[in-house]
Design an enzyme around this catalytic site. Structure first.
Site, short mmCIF file in Angstrom:
data_model
loop_
_atom_site.label_atom_id
_atom_site.label_comp_id
_atom_site.label_asym_id
_atom_site.label_seq_id
_atom_site.Cartn_x
_atom_site.Cartn_y
_atom_site.Cartn_z
N CYS A 18 7.36 -9.11 7.55
CA CYS A 18 7.57 -9.89 6.46
C CYS A 18 9.32 -10.41 5.70
CB CYS A 18 6.80 -8.83 5.12
SG CYS A 18 7.80 -7.89 4.73
N GLU A 76 12.96 -1.14 8.77
CA GLU A 76 13.94 -2.09 8.22
C GLU A 76 15.50 -1.93 8.86
OE1 GLU A 76 13.81 -3.60 5.02
OE2 GLU A 76 13.69 -2.24 3.49
N HIS A 110 19.68 -13.23 -0.63
CA HIS A 110 18.58 -13.51 -1.25
C HIS A 110 18.55 -14.18 -1.72
CE1 HIS A 110 17.75 -9.42 0.26
NE2 HIS A 110 16.95 -9.45 -0.52
N ASP A 132 16.47 -7.48 7.46
CA ASP A 132 17.16 -6.21 7.54
C ASP A 132 17.24 -5.85 8.88
OD1 ASP A 132 18.21 -5.80 4.91
OD2 ASP A 132 16.45 -5.03 4.30
C1 PEP Z 1 13.80 -8.01 4.93
O1 PEP Z 1 14.35 -6.93 4.97
O2 PEP Z 1 12.78 -8.53 5.97
C2 PEP Z 1 12.95 -7.34 3.92
C3 PEP Z 1 11.57 -8.53 4.29
O3 PEP Z 1 13.48 -7.78 2.71
P1 PEP Z 1 14.45 -7.46 1.96
O4 PEP Z 1 14.72 -9.25 2.04
O5 PEP Z 1 14.00 -8.61 0.35
O6 PEP Z 1 15.39 -7.28 2.08
MG MG Z 2 15.08 -5.47 3.45
#
Ligand code: PEP
Ligand code: MG
Length: 759
Positions: free
Chosen positions: A675, A604, A363, A628
């Site tokens: 996303c 995901e 992250h 994910d």
């Molecule tokens: C993902 O998993 O693609 C997502 C957008 O969520 P995060 O990266 O916050 O886990």
């Molecule tokens: Mg995610």
């Protein structure tokens, strides 16, 4: 055997440089194995020869002089075959080569084991014996284990040498390259500022100081602080501990006295070492001595000394933190970067980031991309604690860090930085233009937000909505859960900023690599554990308060959408929907008249891919979290640099899953967006558009690049490219096919601005 191994590795780890480390290895391994000779040969990448670097038993004058090519001698054979070689009589082997200067003719038997680090042969560890005899299986296993463990230690010692401008054999070298993984694209030239983990003595570097009096004063203040803490602790525990247990505090106090530990530290400071470095030296000497003792009680004392050391260090670090200045062009370096660290650097000074842990999908890397700061993650061999204040280049395109870069390299990278700046500036003109392909297909581009600065950036770049607002970010920068009122204010700001454009707020997604200091989750397998919706369904009070705050924040705006993360099946979805309806009822009972917002599910987890239709039936929209989804489909921890090269969202399995999700969502008449970071990768975005995604949500930094590329291509051509890619079974071929196709269309410049730098 384990104990011997552990002791050797520990001693080698504490060695001050490569030469000392190798010296300890040959001495200790020879002792442990009772052999006549132990030698280490290291591969010099410049000459491509295995050089004798240390020996016990052979003639020491041949160190640094005797060397052999990979196709020469038994050492060369062990290195090229990457396997141990165990010979009763070495001289009978056809590859045996005799070096008169070593005096090795006296030794008959030979056992060599390759030293391999990250798949690369670094050298060979050899033991020899006078008499003819085959080394037994146990001995072979010991040597193999030893070399496997030493590989990392040697790599580290070698890297430390290169930081100080020393090559393997102690000669000066210009620059060193450390390979990690790309975290955020872009290049940066600047000065390293190392953020050390609090109170971790092991990583404190050596540093020379001129003002010895000031260091002594700092250390004395720290001593006073710890003494006062000890006395207070002892008094506080008076009623709970027996007198003999409380005696431990007196021992601590005694250790701190001038004649003991304290005095030794003072002596080292007087040699010009800064207080933290002096403390590390003295404490680690004591700890080593205790840990090597055979008596269990005395071994335990090592932890007392460590504890004292940590306490003193905390005081010293506190004093340093108050005086820490960030130079212009700061490159922040840390063992594990955290989003909070990024926030500490004054605006305008931060140009690059380097993290030893984590990968491009962690992250913190996602935030770095959102902020547009070039980042390298997973630079595992970088002796980061030793590089404070030196010049660095961060190449976030290739995931490389250069220490002590040459003038030429600096100039090349400065040119890349300038080129990138001009490119971005050129894209500003796209802001008001729609994202429309050459054949008139409209592709809505949304943004992912979380950080405060994202709002302004998103507006400047012409986002058409927020596809993912990561609500955990405001939670992460607080010291406790924000109240309903506090959340309401934060969410309202976000909804208002984009109004009337839609804002998709995701319910709290903590766990994995996103932790809250005030709600720590410690697990062996955090990405397969208590994460996202699993946490909030177990804590309905958190979920309800958050949903109520979102609903109230949307009053009169009506641009809220709610998104649920980590859904693995219908039951979780139904429970979450139930809670949302409950919160909605409560809010309306309290007099806030808001409609029920559209609700969506993140796809995901592989299970959700196969239940897309069932999930879609119960919600208003779907959004694929490809970050994910990739990690779970490929079983590659997104945060682990060791497997980062296996993490690939263009893997055929991921592409097939995405096609299936789009088809299934549309079969239920529901829109589907994506996303994950993949949506912000210009070439991947071409494929996603061709698959039929209804919107792409990405970080604001990448949005103009994606828009530029999609405006240069037709949907028809994108579909042809997708059809071609879907027939390929190898991810690497998919990458090159895509790059080639875009280059042939004259669209290559968005892909890799630093591709022409040869390093
Ligand atoms: C993902 O998993 O693609 C997502 C957008 O969520 P995060 O990266 O916050 O886990
Ligand atoms: Mg995610």
């Amino acid at each position: 055997m384990l104990n011997t191994l552990r002791k050797i590795v520990q001693e080698v780890n504490a060695a001050k440089d490569l030469k000392a480390a190798l010296g300890i290895i040959v001495q200790r391994v020879r002792e442990a194995m009772g052999s006549h000779v132990c030698s280490v040969y290291l591969l010099d990448p410049e000459t491509n020869r295995f050089v004798l670097m240390a020996t016990e038993g052979l003639n020491k004058r041949s160190i640094g002089k005797v060397s052999m090519a990979p196709n020469e001698g038994l050492v060369g054979l062990v290195g090229t075959r990457e396997e141990p070689l165990n010979l009763e009589n070495a001289s009978e082997h056809p590859r045996y080569r005799y070096f008169a200067e070593t005096g090795e003719e006296r030794y008959a038997s030979f056992l060599g084991s390759p030293i391999i680090h990250h798949r690369k042969v670094m050298g060979v560890l050899v033991i020899q014996q006078k008499e003819r005899r085959q080394f037994d299986e146990g001995e072979e296993a010991f040597l193999v284990t030893m070399s496997a463990q030493l590989a990392g230690v040697i790599a580290h010692a070698e890297a430390t040498g290169s930081i100080r401008g020393l090559g393997k054999q102690g000669k000066g070298i210009q620059e060193a390259k450390f390979v990690g993984v790309p975290g955020s694209p872009g290049a940066a030239v600047g000065t390293a500022v190392v953020v050390l983990p609090p109170a971790d003595l092991d990583v404190v570097p050596d540093k020379h100081v001129d003002d010895i009096t000031a260091e002594l004063a700092l250390f004395n203040t720290a001593l006073e602080g710890v003494r006062a803490d000890m006395r207070a602790l002892s008094a506080k525990m008076a009623t709970q501990l027996r007198p003999e247990e409380r005696a431990l505090f007196d021992v601590y106090l005694m250790m701190l006295e001038d004649a003991a530990l304290g005095n030794e530290v003072v002596k080292v400071i007087k040699t010009g070492q800064w207080a933290q470095g002096a403390l590390r030296q003295v404490v680690s000497e004591h700890v080593n001595r205790f840990e090597l003792m055979d008596d269990a009680y005395l071994r335990e004392r090592a932890s007392d000394v460590k504890d004292l050391g940590r306490r003193l260090l905390a005081y010293l670090q506190q004093a340093r933190q108050q005086t820490l200045t960030y130079p212009d062009n700061t490159i922040l370096v840390s063992e594990e970067l955290s989003p909070a660290m990024l926030g500490e650097v004054p605006e305008g000074k931060l140009v690059g980031l380097v993290s030893v842990q984590g990968s491009g999908n962690s992250h913190v890397a996602i935030f770095a991309r959102a902020m547009g700061i070039p980042t390298v993650m997973g630079a595992v061999d970088l002796p980061y604690s030793k590089i404070d204040g030196i010049q660095l280049i961060v190449d976030g395109y290739h995931g490389e860090v250069f220490t002590n870069p040459s003038e030429l390299l600096r100039k090349q990278y400065a040119d890349v930085v300038e080129e990138e700046r001009q490119l971005t500036q050129g894209l500003d003109a796209l802001r008001a233009l729609p994202c429309e392909t050459l054949d008139g297909h409209r592709m809505p581009l949304w943004v992912n937000t979380g950080l405060l600065a994202d709002v302004k950036r998103a507006q400047e770049r012409g986002a058409e909505g927020v596809g993912l607002y990561r609500t955990e970010v405001p939670f992460m920068i607080k010291e406790r859960f924000p109240s309903e009122k506090e959340q309401l204010a934060i969410y309202r700001e976000q909804l208002q900023a984009f109004h009337p454009l839609p804002v998709t707020m995701r319910s709290l997604d903590i766990g994995g690599d996103k932790s809250l200091s005030y709600f720590p989750i410690k697990e062996e397998n955090p990405f397969l554990g208590w994460r996202g919706i699993r946490v909030t369904l177990d804590h309905p009070e958190i979920f309800l308060v958050q949903t109520r705050a979102m609903l109230k924040a949307s009053e009169g705006l009506d641009n809220l959408r709610i998104l649920l993360p980590m859904i693995s099946g219908i039951q979780e979805l139904e429970e979450a929907l139930h809670l949302i309806h409950r919160a909605w009822g409560e809010v309306r009972d309290e007099g806030t008249d808001v409609p029920l917002p559209p609700i969506g599910v993140m796809i995901e987890i592989p299970a959700a891919v196969y239940q897309t239709r069932e999930l879609a039936r119960q919600v208003d929209f779907l959004s694929v979290g490809s970050n994910d989804l990739t990690q779970y489909l490929l079983a590659v921890d997104r945060n682990n640099p060791r497997v980062a090269d296996l993490y690939d969202f263009l893997h055929p399995a991921v592409l097939q899953a995405l096609c299936k999700v789009v088809a299934d969502a549309h079969a239920e008449g529901k829109p589907v967006s994506i996303c994950g970071e993949m949506a912000g990768d210009p070439s991947a975005a071409v494929l996603l558009m061709a698959m039929g995604f209804d919107s792409l949500s990405m970080n604001a930094t990448n949005l103009p690049k994606v828009k530029w590329l999609l405006r240069q291509i037709s949907l028809g051509r994108a579909r042809e490219l997708l059809a071609q890619v879907m027939t390929i079974d190898n991810p690497q071929v998919i990458h090159s096919t895509l790059q080639l196709a875009l280059r042939n269309l004259g669209l290559g410049r968005m892909i890799n601005p630093a591709s022409n730098i040869q390093s």
